[in-house]
Design an enzyme around this catalytic site. Structure first.
Site, PDB file in Angstrom:
ATOM      1  N   GLY A 170       0.820  -1.200   0.000  1.00  0.00           N
ATOM      2  CA  GLY A 170       0.000   0.000   0.000  1.00  0.00           C
ATOM      3  C   GLY A 170       0.851   1.244   0.000  1.00  0.00           C
ATOM      4  N   GLY A 172       0.614   5.724   0.911  1.00  0.00           N
ATOM      5  CA  GLY A 172      -0.115   6.852   1.453  1.00  0.00           C
ATOM      6  C   GLY A 172       0.574   8.152   1.082  1.00  0.00           C
ATOM      7  CG  MET A 174       3.429  11.866   5.031  1.00  0.00           C
ATOM      8  SD  MET A 174       3.499  12.186   6.807  1.00  0.00           S
ATOM      9  CE  MET A 174       5.257  12.059   7.110  1.00  0.00           C
ATOM     10  N   GLY A 175       4.271   7.747   2.822  1.00  0.00           N
ATOM     11  CA  GLY A 175       5.108   6.567   2.771  1.00  0.00           C
ATOM     12  C   GLY A 175       4.473   5.407   2.057  1.00  0.00           C
ATOM     13  CB  VAL A 177       3.019  -0.632   3.881  1.00  0.00           C
ATOM     14  CG1 VAL A 177       3.124  -1.989   4.551  1.00  0.00           C
ATOM     15  CG2 VAL A 177       2.809   0.436   4.931  1.00  0.00           C
ATOM     16  CE  LYS A 192       3.557   2.932   8.737  1.00  0.00           C
ATOM     17  NZ  LYS A 192       2.773   3.672   9.766  1.00  0.00           N
ATOM     18  CG  ASP A 285      -6.530   8.305  13.172  1.00  0.00           C
ATOM     19  OD1 ASP A 285      -7.683   8.778  13.110  1.00  0.00           O
ATOM     20  OD2 ASP A 285      -5.906   7.898  12.170  1.00  0.00           O
TER      21      ASP A 285
END
Length: 481
Positions: A170, A172, A174-175, A177, A192, A285
């Site tokens: 996956g 996102g 900022m990073g 995985v 990550k 979160d």
């Protein structure tokens, strides 16, 4: 007539031998994992046997010269294809190719002596075949050197210390995985990796996440194994590799959950948060996507709390991330009112509000508040009383569990449970506590496992990515309030 019949028979045997040989090797390679030594032995034996079968061409062909050229063309194709398909060093390919060509040349010498040819043909034919064979050996060796070198470069590029990246799971904001494997332990993990080009604040948050999360060791919290920097300065960390479905996927597949299972899942989250809160860490979160339901042998409904990317250390004088950026961080559907109005003053009771919203969604199949946009949802959290779960679903639900969830969703923090321990005690006091058994969990996975797979909800993943959470501008929320 007898010679022609013999030639046809040998040709048929040659063709059948090739098919049987290729099929046998294919089956051996497909029926299980083999060690490197076994694979090398299969490669050597297969290539040599193919060369031996090809060497029959000068014998079974009506014309030895045509059979010799047929042999050399087949050998060239086999050696070049092998160099492309089979990972092999240039030295190994060279030695193996020389061995195969030697078998072919020896067969040609024998064939030209047995068959009727002119006195000069065998020498000239042998020389021509030798030149073409040398070209085949050279081409195969060069191809192996180039392709093997490129494969090695790719393999080295996909390594982070002792870990080899297998596939991306996956990405996102900022990073990314990746699924990875440890070189010595052969254990699959998730890595990550901070994307190149992220700003300094993103890197600071990323490092802070792993440092804080690594302090947590509860079985219901994602485990951190290792962290470090790549050769080009990118930060990464290694965590356990999970198999199962997050609670978003659980709701998508089977909808509202039985009260006993809701209690069972929430108690596990409480256990993980108790350790975090005891060390002065807030999650900030809590949401279904960050709560992962693992199907493990002996524990079919094990919850893992993921993604401490927005974690806050209560020992700090201020929250650097929110203070500097002037933004609210979190997920609006599960955000506590004080996290919207005064994000710098959140405490452990804010996590309890979010957990209450998760429990409400599990029990009713709907979110506590919904709206046409983010601002409307946040305004509901600030001002709108939550609808009782029984009224939402239109039938009776356990009053003790419903009242517990509504207390978690109180607007004022002091009206909620004082701590996660108090919430867990209240969950254990519910009439349905302990009624969701291992047998029930196994039965659910047996009934819904195929549906989860078909819907694409089952994920072998790591925690969601830092930076993937919703970031809400503070000024619009203040106006909405």
């Amino acid at each position: 007539m007898g010679l022609e019949t013999l030639s046809r028979g040998l040709l048929l045997i040659e063709m059948l031998s090739q098919y049987v040989l290729f099929g046998g090797v294919w089956l051996l390679c497909r029926t299980g994992r083999r060690s490197q030594r076994v694979l090398e032995a299969l490669d050597t034996g297969n290539t040599v046997l193919i060369g031996a079968v090809m060497a029959l061409s000068p014998f079974d062909h009506p014309y030895p010269v045509a059979g010799a050229y047929e042999m050399v063309l087949a050998l060239m194709a086999v050696l070049c294809l092998r160099a492309i398909i089979v990972p092999s060093s240039a030295r190994r390919t060279l030695l193996l190719s020389i061995g195969v060509v030697t078998v072919g040349m020896a067969a040609l010498l024998v064939a030209t002596r047995i068959r009727d040819t002119s006195p000069f043909a065998p020498r000239l034919l042998f020389l021509l075949v030798l030149c073409w064979s040398a070209l085949a050996v050279t081409a195969g060796t060069v191809a192996s050197a180039v392709i093997y070198g490129l494969r090695k470069q790719v393999r080295d590029a996909r390594k982070l210390g002792q870990y080899t990246l297998l596939q991306r799971l996956g990405a996102g904001a900022m990073g990314e995985v990746y699924l990875a494997s440890h070189a010595m332990l052969r254990r699959r993990t998730a890595i990550k990796l901070l994307r190149a080009g992220s700003d300094g604040q993103g890197l600071e948050r990323f490092e802070r996440e792993v440092q804080l999360t690594s302090q947590l060791t509860h079985p219901n919290t994602i485990a951190i194994y290792d962290y470090g920097h790549t050769a080009d300065g990118l930060f990464y960390y290694v965590m356990e590799y999970l198999e199962g479905v997050d609670l978003d996927g659980l709701l998508a597949v089977s909808g509202p959950q039985p009260p006993a299972r809701v209690i069972h899942l929430l108690r596990q989250v409480c256990d993980a948060l108790e350790e975090a809160h005891g060390q002065g860490l807030l999650h900030r979160d809590i949401k279904p996507a960050n709560l992962f339901l693992c199907r493990r042998r002996g524990v079919p409904d094990l919850v893992k709390v993921l993604d401490f990317g927005l974690v806050k250390d209560l020992g700090e004088s201020r929250d650097s991330a929110s203070s500097r950026s002037g933004t609210l961080t979190g997920s609006p559907l599960f955000m506590a009112p004080e996290a919207i109005s005064t994000p710098g003053k959140v405490d452990a009771r804010s996590d309890l509000y979010s957990l209450g919203a998760v429990g409400y969604a599990l029990l009713t199949g709907t979110h506590v508040f919904e709206g046409r946009g983010m601002v409307e949802v946040c305004a509901h959290h600030l001002h709108t009383p939550p609808e009782p779960p029984s009224q939402r679903v239109g039938h009776a639900l356990p009053e003790d569990l419903s009242g517990l969830l509504l207390r978690c969703l109180a607007k004022r923090p002091e009206e909620r449970f004082a701590s996660v321990q108090e919430l867990r005690d209240a969950l254990e006091a519910c009439a349905d506590a302990g009624k969701w058994t291992k047998v029930d969990a196994e039965r659910w996975w047996l009934q819904h496992g195929a549906a989860v797979d078909a819907a694409g909800s089952t994920r072998r993943v790591a925690p969601p990515l830092t930076g993937a959470q919703t970031v809400v501008a503070k000024d619009p929320m203040s106006r909405a309030a």
